[in-house]
Design an enzyme around this catalytic site. Structure first.
Site, PDB file in Angstrom:
ATOM      1  CG  ASP A 106      -1.857   1.139   1.322  1.00  0.00           C
ATOM      2  OD1 ASP A 106      -1.578   2.199   0.720  1.00  0.00           O
ATOM      3  OD2 ASP A 106      -2.896   0.995   1.982  1.00  0.00           O
ATOM      4  CE  LYS A 117      14.460  10.000   0.806  1.00  0.00           C
ATOM      5  NZ  LYS A 117      15.196   9.340   1.851  1.00  0.00           N
ATOM      6  CE1 TYR A 125      -5.371  10.896 -11.795  1.00  0.00           C
ATOM      7  CE2 TYR A 125      -5.863  12.108 -13.802  1.00  0.00           C
ATOM      8  CZ  TYR A 125      -5.362  10.979 -13.173  1.00  0.00           C
ATOM      9  OH  TYR A 125      -4.850   9.945 -13.923  1.00  0.00           O
ATOM     10  CG  ASN A 181      -0.521   1.065 -12.475  1.00  0.00           C
ATOM     11  OD1 ASN A 181      -0.989   1.617 -13.457  1.00  0.00           O
ATOM     12  ND2 ASN A 181      -1.257   0.288 -11.681  1.00  0.00           N
ATOM     13  CB  SER A 192       2.459  10.973 -16.087  1.00  0.00           C
ATOM     14  OG  SER A 192       1.887  12.252 -16.169  1.00  0.00           O
ATOM     15  CE  LYS A 235      -1.837  10.217 -12.473  1.00  0.00           C
ATOM     16  NZ  LYS A 235      -1.054   9.009 -12.128  1.00  0.00           N
TER      17      LYS A 235
HETATM   18  N1  LIG Z   1      -7.869   4.889 -16.830  1.00  0.00           N
HETATM   19  C1  LIG Z   1      -7.469   6.031 -17.357  1.00  0.00           C
HETATM   20  O1  LIG Z   1      -8.193   6.656 -18.155  1.00  0.00           O
HETATM   21  C2  LIG Z   1      -6.090   6.582 -17.020  1.00  0.00           C
HETATM   22  C3  LIG Z   1      -5.548   7.569 -17.854  1.00  0.00           C
HETATM   23  C4  LIG Z   1      -4.290   8.106 -17.568  1.00  0.00           C
HETATM   24  C5  LIG Z   1      -3.585   7.648 -16.462  1.00  0.00           C
HETATM   25  N2  LIG Z   1      -4.131   6.690 -15.653  1.00  0.00           N
HETATM   26  C6  LIG Z   1      -3.335   6.258 -14.484  1.00  0.00           C
HETATM   27  O2  LIG Z   1      -3.124   4.862 -14.551  1.00  0.00           O
HETATM   28  C7  LIG Z   1      -2.920   4.337 -13.235  1.00  0.00           C
HETATM   29  C8  LIG Z   1      -3.755   3.077 -13.075  1.00  0.00           C
HETATM   30  O3  LIG Z   1      -5.129   3.384 -13.203  1.00  0.00           O
HETATM   31  P1  LIG Z   1      -6.180   2.406 -13.921  1.00  0.00           P
HETATM   32  O4  LIG Z   1      -6.811   3.156 -15.012  1.00  0.00           O
HETATM   33  O5  LIG Z   1      -5.547   1.090 -14.207  1.00  0.00           O
HETATM   34  O6  LIG Z   1      -7.305   2.292 -12.785  1.00  0.00           O
HETATM   35  P2  LIG Z   1      -7.708   1.090 -11.813  1.00  0.00           P
HETATM   36  O7  LIG Z   1      -8.019  -0.126 -12.595  1.00  0.00           O
HETATM   37  O8  LIG Z   1      -8.757   1.625 -10.932  1.00  0.00           O
HETATM   38  O9  LIG Z   1      -6.364   0.805 -10.978  1.00  0.00           O
HETATM   39  C9  LIG Z   1      -5.896   1.630  -9.958  1.00  0.00           C
HETATM   40  C10 LIG Z   1      -4.970   0.807  -9.106  1.00  0.00           C
HETATM   41  O10 LIG Z   1      -4.355   1.649  -8.112  1.00  0.00           O
HETATM   42  C11 LIG Z   1      -4.433   0.955  -6.886  1.00  0.00           C
HETATM   43  N3  LIG Z   1      -4.335   1.816  -5.713  1.00  0.00           N
HETATM   44  C12 LIG Z   1      -5.138   2.831  -5.330  1.00  0.00           C
HETATM   45  N4  LIG Z   1      -4.721   3.317  -4.153  1.00  0.00           N
HETATM   46  C13 LIG Z   1      -3.620   2.593  -3.781  1.00  0.00           C
HETATM   47  C14 LIG Z   1      -2.723   2.616  -2.688  1.00  0.00           C
HETATM   48  N5  LIG Z   1      -2.879   3.448  -1.653  1.00  0.00           N
HETATM   49  N6  LIG Z   1      -1.691   1.718  -2.648  1.00  0.00           N
HETATM   50  C15 LIG Z   1      -1.531   0.837  -3.649  1.00  0.00           C
HETATM   51  N7  LIG Z   1      -2.357   0.746  -4.719  1.00  0.00           N
HETATM   52  C16 LIG Z   1      -3.381   1.631  -4.767  1.00  0.00           C
HETATM   53  C17 LIG Z   1      -5.747   0.214  -6.942  1.00  0.00           C
HETATM   54  O11 LIG Z   1      -5.732  -0.802  -5.955  1.00  0.00           O
HETATM   55  P3  LIG Z   1      -7.027  -1.330  -5.154  1.00  0.00           P
HETATM   56  O12 LIG Z   1      -7.521  -2.495  -5.957  1.00  0.00           O
HETATM   57  O13 LIG Z   1      -6.499  -1.758  -3.840  1.00  0.00           O
HETATM   58  O14 LIG Z   1      -8.006  -0.195  -5.068  1.00  0.00           O
HETATM   59  C18 LIG Z   1      -5.706  -0.307  -8.360  1.00  0.00           C
HETATM   60  O15 LIG Z   1      -4.932  -1.476  -8.448  1.00  0.00           O
HETATM   61  C19 LIG Z   1      -3.269   5.487 -12.281  1.00  0.00           C
HETATM   62  O16 LIG Z   1      -2.057   6.074 -11.816  1.00  0.00           O
HETATM   63  C20 LIG Z   1      -4.027   6.479 -13.156  1.00  0.00           C
HETATM   64  O17 LIG Z   1      -3.902   7.806 -12.693  1.00  0.00           O
HETATM   65  C21 LIG Z   1      -5.349   6.139 -15.908  1.00  0.00           C
END
Ligand SMILES: NC(=O)c1ccc[n+]([C@@H]2O[C@H](COP(=O)([O-])OP(=O)(O)OC[C@H]3O[C@@H](n4cnc5c(N)ncnc54)[C@H](OP(=O)(O)O)[C@@H]3O)[C@@H](O)[C@H]2O)c1
Length: 271
Positions: A53, A113, A145, A80, A131, A149
Site C-alpha cells: 500500500d 526512495k 488529480y 502505477n 502519469s 500528475k
Molecule cells: N484509466 C485512465 O483513463 C487513465 C488515464 C491516464 C492515467 N491513468 C493512471 O493509470 C494508473 C492506473 O489506473 P487504472 O486506469 O488502471 O485504474 P484502476 O483499474 O482503478 O487501478 C488503480 C490501481 O491503483 C491501486 N491503488 C489505489 N490506491 C492505492 C494505494 N494506496 N496503494 C496501492 N495501490 C493503490 C488500486 O488498488 P485497489 O484495488 O487496492 O483499489 C488499483 O490497483 C493510475 O495512476 C491512473 O492515474 C489512468
C-alpha cells in the site's frame, strides 16, 4: 531473467502490465493492497503477488525485501497505483486533498526512495512512472488529480538528471482515456450540496466531458502495457511516452496552438 516491481496490480493498467511482462519472460513482483483477493496473477510461476500500500511505508519495504528474496534482484519499478479526485475544488475536504497527494505523489516518492539503495548497489535501475495526458494539459473539475500528475511530471523530469549519474533511468507514461475501472472504482467524488452556486457550471462541464470522452479513441489497458514494455526495453533515454490516439491529438493541439490559445480553446469547449 529481468525482474520488475509493479504497484496497483489488482486491476486495470497494473494488472495488464503484470501479464504482459510475465508473458515476455520477466519475473514480476505484482504488488497490491489486498493480495489475498487475487486469484488470476497467482497462477503465473514467474509472478510473486504480495502486499504493498503506497500509503504504508512498512508494506513498501516488505514487498521489496520479499521480491529480492524470491528473484535475487529488482531491475525495474513501475509506479502505477493511483486514483482521481474529481469535482469542484471547493467541495474537497482537507482529508480528500491530502489523500490525493499521498497516493499519487508522496506514495510514488516513497516507493522510489525505498528502492534507490538497491538500484545504486546494482549500479543500474529503471523507474517508470504512470502519469497521464492529464500531466500535460487539464480539464475542468479535475484540479486535484491534474495537480498530482503535473507534480509527477516535474518530479520525474528533474530526478532523471541526478539519477542518470547513478545509471538509473526514468520514464513517464502519458495515457489518454483508458478502458479500466478508473472512472468507477478509482474516482473520489468531491461534492458538497451546500455549494449551489456551482450547480449550473458543474452540469455543463459533466455534459461536455461526456461528449469529449470519445469511446472510439479510448485505449485498452493492454495497449498501455505494451507501451510500458517498450519504454522498459527500448534501451533509449527517451523520457516521455504518450499512449493513445486521444492523448496524442490533445498534446499535439496544445503544442501547435500554444499554451494560451489552447487554454482559450478548452474554455470555449466547456462553456
Ligand atoms: N484509466 C485512465 O483513463 C487513465 C488515464 C491516464 C492515467 N491513468 C493512471 O493509470 C494508473 C492506473 O489506473 P487504472 O486506469 O488502471 O485504474 P484502476 O483499474 O482503478 O487501478 C488503480 C490501481 O491503483 C491501486 N491503488 C489505489 N490506491 C492505492 C494505494 N494506496 N496503494 C496501492 N495501490 C493503490 C488500486 O488498488 P485497489 O484495488 O487496492 O483499489 C488499483 O490497483 C493510475 O495512476 C491512473 O492515474 C489512468
Amino acid at each position: 531473467m529481468k525482474t520488475i516491481l509493479i504497484t496497483g496490480s489488482s486491476s486495470g493498467i497494473g494488472k495488464a502490465a503484470v501479464k504482459h511482462f510475465a508473458e515476455q519472460d520477466w519475473n514480476v513482483i505484482a504488488t497490491m493492497r489486498s493480495p489475498e483477493k487475487e486469484t488470476e496473477l497467482t497462477q503465473f510461476d514467474n509472478v510473486l503477488v504480495t502486499k504493498l500500500d503506497v500509503e504504508q511505508q512498512d508494506t513498501i519495504h516488505q514487498a521489496i525485501v520479499k521480491g529480492i528474496e524470491r528473484f535475487g534482484k529488482i531491475d525495474a519499478l513501475l509506479n502505477n497505483a493511483g486514483y482521481g479526485a474529481m469535482g469542484i475544488f471547493e467541495a474537497a475536504s482537507e482529508e480528500q486533498i491530502q489523500r490525493q497527494f499521498d497516493v499519487n505523489v508522496f506514495g510514488l516518492m516513497r516507493v522510489i526512495k525505498a528502492i534507490l539503495p538497491h538500484f545504486r548497489a546494482n549500479k543500474n535501475g529503471l523507474i517508470i512512472n504512470l502519469s497521464s495526458m492529464g500531466g500535460r494539459l487539464t480539464f475542468p473539475t479535475m484540479s486535484l488529480y491534474h495537480a498530482t500528475k503535473f507534480a509527477v511530471e516535474g518530479f520525474t523530469e528533474s530526478l532523471s538528471f541526478e539519477l542518470a549519474s547513478q545509471n538509473i533511468r526514468l520514464k513517464l507514461i502519458e495515457p489518454g482515456v483508458v478502458k479500466t475501472d478508473f472512472f468507477g472504482r478509482s474516482i473520489d467524488i468531491l461534492s458538497d450540496d451546500s455549494l449551489t452556486d456551482y450547480q449550473g457550471y458543474s452540469d455543463k462541464v459533466s455534459a461536455a466531458l461526456s461528449n469529449t470522452i470519445n469511446s472510439e479513441k479510448e485505449s485498452s489497458p493492454e495497449l498501455v502495457a505494451e507501451i510500458i514494455y517498450q519504454a522498459a526495453t527500448d534501451g533509449t533515454n527517451q523520457l516521455r511516452y504518450i499512449a493513445g490516439e486521444d492523448a496524442k491529438e490533445l498534446i499535439k493541439l496544445r503544442k501547435d496552438l500554444g499554451e494560451e490559445a489552447f487554454v482559450e480553446h478548452m474554455t470555449h469547449m466547456f462553456s
